[in-house]
Design a protein around this motif. Structure first.
Motif, PDB file in Angstrom:
ATOM      1  N   VAL A 265      -0.232  15.400  -4.975  1.00 17.45           N
ATOM      2  CA  VAL A 265       0.691  15.431  -3.830  1.00 17.45           C
ATOM      3  C   VAL A 265       1.930  14.598  -4.132  1.00 17.45           C
ATOM      4  O   VAL A 265       3.058  14.981  -3.810  1.00 17.45           O
ATOM      5  CB  VAL A 265      -0.011  14.917  -2.562  1.00 17.45           C
ATOM      6  N   ALA A 266       1.741  13.444  -4.755  1.00 17.60           N
ATOM      7  CA  ALA A 266       2.866  12.576  -5.094  1.00 17.60           C
ATOM      8  C   ALA A 266       3.829  13.253  -6.052  1.00 17.60           C
ATOM      9  O   ALA A 266       5.047  13.092  -5.958  1.00 17.60           O
ATOM     10  CB  ALA A 266       2.344  11.272  -5.698  1.00 17.60           C
ATOM     11  N   ASP A 267       3.263  14.038  -6.975  1.00 20.75           N
ATOM     12  CA  ASP A 267       4.104  14.778  -7.930  1.00 20.75           C
ATOM     13  C   ASP A 267       4.991  15.789  -7.213  1.00 20.75           C
ATOM     14  O   ASP A 267       6.169  15.931  -7.528  1.00 20.75           O
ATOM     15  CB  ASP A 267       3.220  15.512  -8.935  1.00 20.75           C
ATOM     16  N   MET A 268       4.405  16.478  -6.243  1.00 20.22           N
ATOM     17  CA  MET A 268       5.149  17.506  -5.516  1.00 20.22           C
ATOM     18  C   MET A 268       6.189  16.908  -4.573  1.00 20.22           C
ATOM     19  O   MET A 268       7.250  17.480  -4.366  1.00 20.22           O
ATOM     20  CB  MET A 268       4.181  18.397  -4.719  1.00 20.22           C
ATOM     21  N   CYS A 269       5.879  15.753  -3.983  1.00 18.08           N
ATOM     22  CA  CYS A 269       6.749  15.174  -2.948  1.00 18.08           C
ATOM     23  C   CYS A 269       7.617  14.027  -3.454  1.00 18.08           C
ATOM     24  O   CYS A 269       8.333  13.401  -2.664  1.00 18.08           O
ATOM     25  CB  CYS A 269       5.900  14.687  -1.783  1.00 18.08           C
ATOM     26  N   ASN A 270       7.529  13.732  -4.730  1.00 17.37           N
ATOM     27  CA  ASN A 270       8.308  12.636  -5.316  1.00 17.37           C
ATOM     28  C   ASN A 270       8.009  11.310  -4.621  1.00 17.37           C
ATOM     29  O   ASN A 270       8.907  10.561  -4.226  1.00 17.37           O
ATOM     30  CB  ASN A 270       9.811  12.940  -5.253  1.00 17.37           C
ATOM     31  N   LEU A 271       6.716  11.031  -4.455  1.00 20.52           N
ATOM     32  CA  LEU A 271       6.264   9.789  -3.837  1.00 20.52           C
ATOM     33  C   LEU A 271       5.334   9.055  -4.786  1.00 20.52           C
ATOM     34  O   LEU A 271       4.893   9.609  -5.802  1.00 20.52           O
ATOM     35  CB  LEU A 271       5.528  10.074  -2.526  1.00 20.52           C
TER      36      LEU A 271
ATOM     37  N   PRO B 138       1.669   7.714  -5.690  1.00 18.32           N
ATOM     38  CA  PRO B 138       0.308   8.107  -5.272  1.00 18.32           C
ATOM     39  C   PRO B 138      -0.344   7.077  -4.358  1.00 18.32           C
ATOM     40  O   PRO B 138      -1.203   7.421  -3.544  1.00 18.32           O
ATOM     41  CB  PRO B 138      -0.450   8.228  -6.605  1.00 18.32           C
ATOM     42  N   TYR B 139       0.074   5.820  -4.458  1.00 13.90           N
ATOM     43  CA  TYR B 139      -0.486   4.791  -3.581  1.00 13.90           C
ATOM     44  C   TYR B 139      -0.052   5.017  -2.133  1.00 13.90           C
ATOM     45  O   TYR B 139      -0.805   4.756  -1.203  1.00 13.90           O
ATOM     46  CB  TYR B 139      -0.039   3.403  -4.053  1.00 13.90           C
ATOM     47  N   VAL B 140       1.157   5.503  -1.942  1.00 17.76           N
ATOM     48  CA  VAL B 140       1.635   5.819  -0.596  1.00 17.76           C
ATOM     49  C   VAL B 140       0.825   6.973  -0.012  1.00 17.76           C
ATOM     50  O   VAL B 140       0.440   6.944   1.164  1.00 17.76           O
ATOM     51  CB  VAL B 140       3.137   6.160  -0.622  1.00 17.76           C
ATOM     52  N   VAL B 141       0.551   7.990  -0.817  1.00 16.00           N
ATOM     53  CA  VAL B 141      -0.218   9.146  -0.352  1.00 16.00           C
ATOM     54  C   VAL B 141      -1.635   8.722   0.020  1.00 16.00           C
ATOM     55  O   VAL B 141      -2.157   9.097   1.078  1.00 16.00           O
ATOM     56  CB  VAL B 141      -0.235  10.253  -1.427  1.00 16.00           C
ATOM     57  N   ASP B 142      -2.274   7.940  -0.839  1.00 11.71           N
ATOM     58  CA  ASP B 142      -3.633   7.468  -0.544  1.00 11.71           C
ATOM     59  C   ASP B 142      -3.663   6.596   0.703  1.00 11.71           C
ATOM     60  O   ASP B 142      -4.596   6.666   1.504  1.00 11.71           O
ATOM     61  CB  ASP B 142      -4.186   6.687  -1.737  1.00 11.71           C
ATOM     62  N   ALA B 143      -2.641   5.761   0.869  1.00 18.05           N
ATOM     63  CA  ALA B 143      -2.590   4.893   2.050  1.00 18.05           C
ATOM     64  C   ALA B 143      -2.442   5.715   3.325  1.00 18.05           C
ATOM     65  O   ALA B 143      -3.040   5.387   4.363  1.00 18.05           O
ATOM     66  CB  ALA B 143      -1.431   3.910   1.920  1.00 18.05           C
ATOM     67  N   PHE B 144      -1.668   6.790   3.280  1.00 18.43           N
ATOM     68  CA  PHE B 144      -1.478   7.625   4.459  1.00 18.43           C
ATOM     69  C   PHE B 144      -2.749   8.406   4.801  1.00 18.43           C
ATOM     70  O   PHE B 144      -3.125   8.520   5.967  1.00 18.43           O
ATOM     71  CB  PHE B 144      -0.320   8.587   4.221  1.00 18.43           C
ATOM     72  N   ILE B 145      -3.443   8.891   3.778  1.00 21.84           N
ATOM     73  CA  ILE B 145      -4.672   9.663   4.006  1.00 21.84           C
ATOM     74  C   ILE B 145      -5.823   8.753   4.412  1.00 21.84           C
ATOM     75  O   ILE B 145      -6.610   9.084   5.304  1.00 21.84           O
ATOM     76  CB  ILE B 145      -5.039  10.461   2.742  1.00 21.84           C
ATOM     77  N   GLY B 146      -5.933   7.607   3.750  1.00 18.02           N
ATOM     78  CA  GLY B 146      -7.008   6.681   4.083  1.00 18.02           C
ATOM     79  C   GLY B 146      -7.862   6.264   2.908  1.00 18.02           C
ATOM     80  O   GLY B 146      -8.941   5.709   3.107  1.00 18.02           O
ATOM     81  N   ASN B 147      -7.406   6.460   1.701  1.00 19.51           N
ATOM     82  CA  ASN B 147      -8.164   6.063   0.516  1.00 19.51           C
ATOM     83  C   ASN B 147      -7.681   4.700   0.009  1.00 19.51           C
ATOM     84  O   ASN B 147      -7.165   4.563  -1.105  1.00 19.51           O
ATOM     85  CB  ASN B 147      -8.013   7.115  -0.589  1.00 19.51           C
ATOM     86  N   ILE B 148      -7.841   3.680   0.836  1.00 17.24           N
ATOM     87  CA  ILE B 148      -7.475   2.319   0.454  1.00 17.24           C
ATOM     88  C   ILE B 148      -8.555   1.361   0.930  1.00 17.24           C
ATOM     89  O   ILE B 148      -9.303   1.658   1.857  1.00 17.24           O
ATOM     90  CB  ILE B 148      -6.112   1.896   1.060  1.00 17.24           C
ATOM     91  N   ALA B 149      -8.619   0.214   0.260  1.00 20.76           N
ATOM     92  CA  ALA B 149      -9.544  -0.828   0.711  1.00 20.76           C
ATOM     93  C   ALA B 149      -8.980  -1.491   1.954  1.00 20.76           C
ATOM     94  O   ALA B 149      -7.772  -1.685   2.077  1.00 20.76           O
ATOM     95  CB  ALA B 149      -9.738  -1.854  -0.406  1.00 20.76           C
ATOM     96  N   GLY B 150      -9.862  -1.819   2.879  1.00 23.34           N
ATOM     97  CA  GLY B 150      -9.397  -2.453   4.107  1.00 23.34           C
ATOM     98  C   GLY B 150     -10.476  -2.411   5.169  1.00 23.34           C
ATOM     99  O   GLY B 150     -11.656  -2.183   4.888  1.00 23.34           O
ATOM    100  N   CYS B 151     -10.075  -2.637   6.403  1.00 26.17           N
ATOM    101  CA  CYS B 151     -11.014  -2.580   7.525  1.00 26.17           C
ATOM    102  C   CYS B 151     -11.438  -1.136   7.792  1.00 26.17           C
ATOM    103  O   CYS B 151     -10.788  -0.188   7.347  1.00 26.17           O
ATOM    104  CB  CYS B 151     -10.377  -3.180   8.779  1.00 26.17           C
ATOM    105  N   ILE B 152     -12.507  -0.989   8.551  1.00 18.33           N
ATOM    106  CA  ILE B 152     -13.087   0.335   8.793  1.00 18.33           C
ATOM    107  C   ILE B 152     -12.084   1.269   9.461  1.00 18.33           C
ATOM    108  O   ILE B 152     -11.984   2.446   9.094  1.00 18.33           O
ATOM    109  CB  ILE B 152     -14.354   0.199   9.668  1.00 18.33           C
ATOM    110  N   GLY B 153     -11.324   0.770  10.412  1.00 18.27           N
ATOM    111  CA  GLY B 153     -10.457   1.644  11.193  1.00 18.27           C
ATOM    112  C   GLY B 153      -9.022   1.686  10.773  1.00 18.27           C
ATOM    113  O   GLY B 153      -8.238   2.443  11.339  1.00 18.27           O
ATOM    114  N   GLU B 154      -8.621   0.897   9.793  1.00 14.59           N
ATOM    115  CA  GLU B 154      -7.209   0.836   9.443  1.00 14.59           C
ATOM    116  C   GLU B 154      -6.838   1.800   8.333  1.00 14.59           C
ATOM    117  O   GLU B 154      -5.664   1.950   8.009  1.00 14.59           O
ATOM    118  CB  GLU B 154      -6.820  -0.580   9.023  1.00 14.59           C
ATOM    119  N   GLY B 155      -7.825   2.480   7.723  1.00 15.52           N
ATOM    120  CA  GLY B 155      -7.572   3.246   6.509  1.00 15.52           C
ATOM    121  C   GLY B 155      -6.640   4.424   6.686  1.00 15.52           C
ATOM    122  O   GLY B 155      -5.593   4.511   6.042  1.00 15.52           O
ATOM    123  N   SER B 156      -7.005   5.363   7.541  1.00 19.13           N
ATOM    124  CA  SER B 156      -6.276   6.625   7.619  1.00 19.13           C
ATOM    125  C   SER B 156      -5.152   6.559   8.646  1.00 19.13           C
ATOM    126  O   SER B 156      -5.370   6.749   9.846  1.00 19.13           O
ATOM    127  CB  SER B 156      -7.231   7.779   7.965  1.00 19.13           C
TER     128      SER B 156
END
Length: 360
Positions: free
Chosen positions: A195-201, A203-221
């Motif tokens: 997705v990052a390749d297609m949108c020129n972003l 990949p960490y931004v894409v994962d953070a928006f979707i919810g694939n990051i370490a953090g609290c249970i409800g803050e991910g997505s």
């Protein structure tokens, strides 16, 4: 002679089908997609943390009802919502006694010691979260990578810092947060890379928006939290003033001045990565919009949201804490009576008296 007396109150007469119970259960329903994503990402342990949090707040509410001998407020949904928010603000690996303490503090101290629902000066869930954060900082700052990132590293579960915590300890002059994460080998998913390749972003931004990051249970997505927030806006449970003012002011300040924390100049700060991490969407849509602890006017709500954005930016970039959403909202809860005192709607039909010079 025997006809019932009709009491007509002062105008305006506004009819609405909404009541406390319908509002509370609607907000809980809007939170469910993000909560289910947290359970999917972190496994059964996250479900147990949420269950313990909700059970604690519900039992505390029941106990307070019995002690105060008031009509039962158990079914209005406020206790369930508070427990859900407490649990979603916890790490999935947190010891169970911590959400229990947070739930007890939220209900017994922040809510019922001031008279129950409608009399509390602070959001109970935020008060409980902040109390245990400063009491058990290490446990509250230890997270697990979600399943998708764990599989990317070839592990079922792995401990680690959230992106904000990691970046707080590894500021590199002249580099944006995504550059620092990339240079450190911090993992991202293959889907995010495509997705990052297609949108020129990043990949960490894409994962953070979707919810694939370490953090609290409800803050991910952020995606699901945004969807829940839009649902509440469409149902007219909340208005746009606080979320837009909060997110907008934080994004603007981070763009203008956030670069200084990384050794960059004016208007060089990163926007998307800080916006999608650290529970900002959870706070903006579901905690900062609490009816009881926020201003009564739309002008006041805008001021409240800007204040939350300012303090979140200040603490994140120049304070010792990597995450400051809960503390920022709590500080603005304290200021709410002052905002209501000085920011008032103009009375209908009121004509401002002319100055003495104009009268002469």
């Amino acid at each position: 002679m025997n006809a019932p007396t009709l009491t007509v109150s002062a105008s305006p007469h506004v009819h609405s089908r909404q009541n406390t119970a319908s509002i509370m259960w609607t907000v809980s329903a809007a939170l469910l997609p993000a909560a289910l994503w947290g359970i999917y990402s972190y496994g059964p342990r996250a479900l147990c943390v949420l269950a313990v949090s909700v059970a604690t707040t519900v039992l505390s509410e029941l106990l307070c009802d019995k002690l105060t001998r008031q009509p039962s407020t158990l079914w209005d949904g406020s206790a369930v919502l508070s427990g859900l928010l407490v649990g979603m603000n916890m790490s999935p690996s947190i010891p169970f006694f911590i959400p229990i303490i947070a739930g007890l503090f939220a209900m017994l101290v922040a809510k019922w010691s001031f008279g129950g629902l409608g009399a509390n000066w602070a959001n109970p869930a935020i008060a409980g979260r902040v109390f245990v954060f400063f009491g058990f900082t290490n446990a509250m700052s230890s997270f697990r990578l979600p399943g998708a990132l764990g599989r990317a590293l070839g592990a079922d579960a792995i401990g680690g810092a959230s992106p904000l915590t990691y970046l707080k300890g590894r500021l590199v002059d002249g580099l944006a947060s995504t550059d620092v994460l990339g240079g450190s080998g911090y993992p991202f998913t293959q889907f995010a890379a495509k997705v990052a390749d297609m949108c020129n972003l990043s990949p960490y931004v894409v994962d953070a928006f979707i919810g694939n990051i370490a953090g609290c249970i409800g803050e991910g997505s952020s995606l699901l939290l945004l969807a829940g927030g839009i649902f509440l806006l469409c149902k007219e449970v909340i208005t746009w003033h606080i979320p837009v003012a909060y997110l907008g002011s934080f994004a603007l300040l981070n763009w203008l001045f956030g670069g200084f924390a990384h050794g960059a100049g004016f208007a060089q700060g990163e926007v998307l990565m800080p916006l999608f991490t650290g529970g900002l969407f959870l706070g903006a849509f579901f905690m900062a919009t609490d009816y009881v602890t926020t201003p009564c006017t739309h002008k006041g709500e805008v001021i409240f949201g800007i204040g939350c954005g300012f303090f979140t930016f200040l603490f994140r970039n120049f304070g010792s804490m990597p995450e400051a959403v809960s503390v920022s909202i709590l500080m603005m809860n304290i200021v709410t009576p002052t905002i209501d005192r000085y920011v008032k709607n103009r009375k209908f039909g009121y004509v401002k008296p002319a100055k003495k010079g104009a009268q002469a």
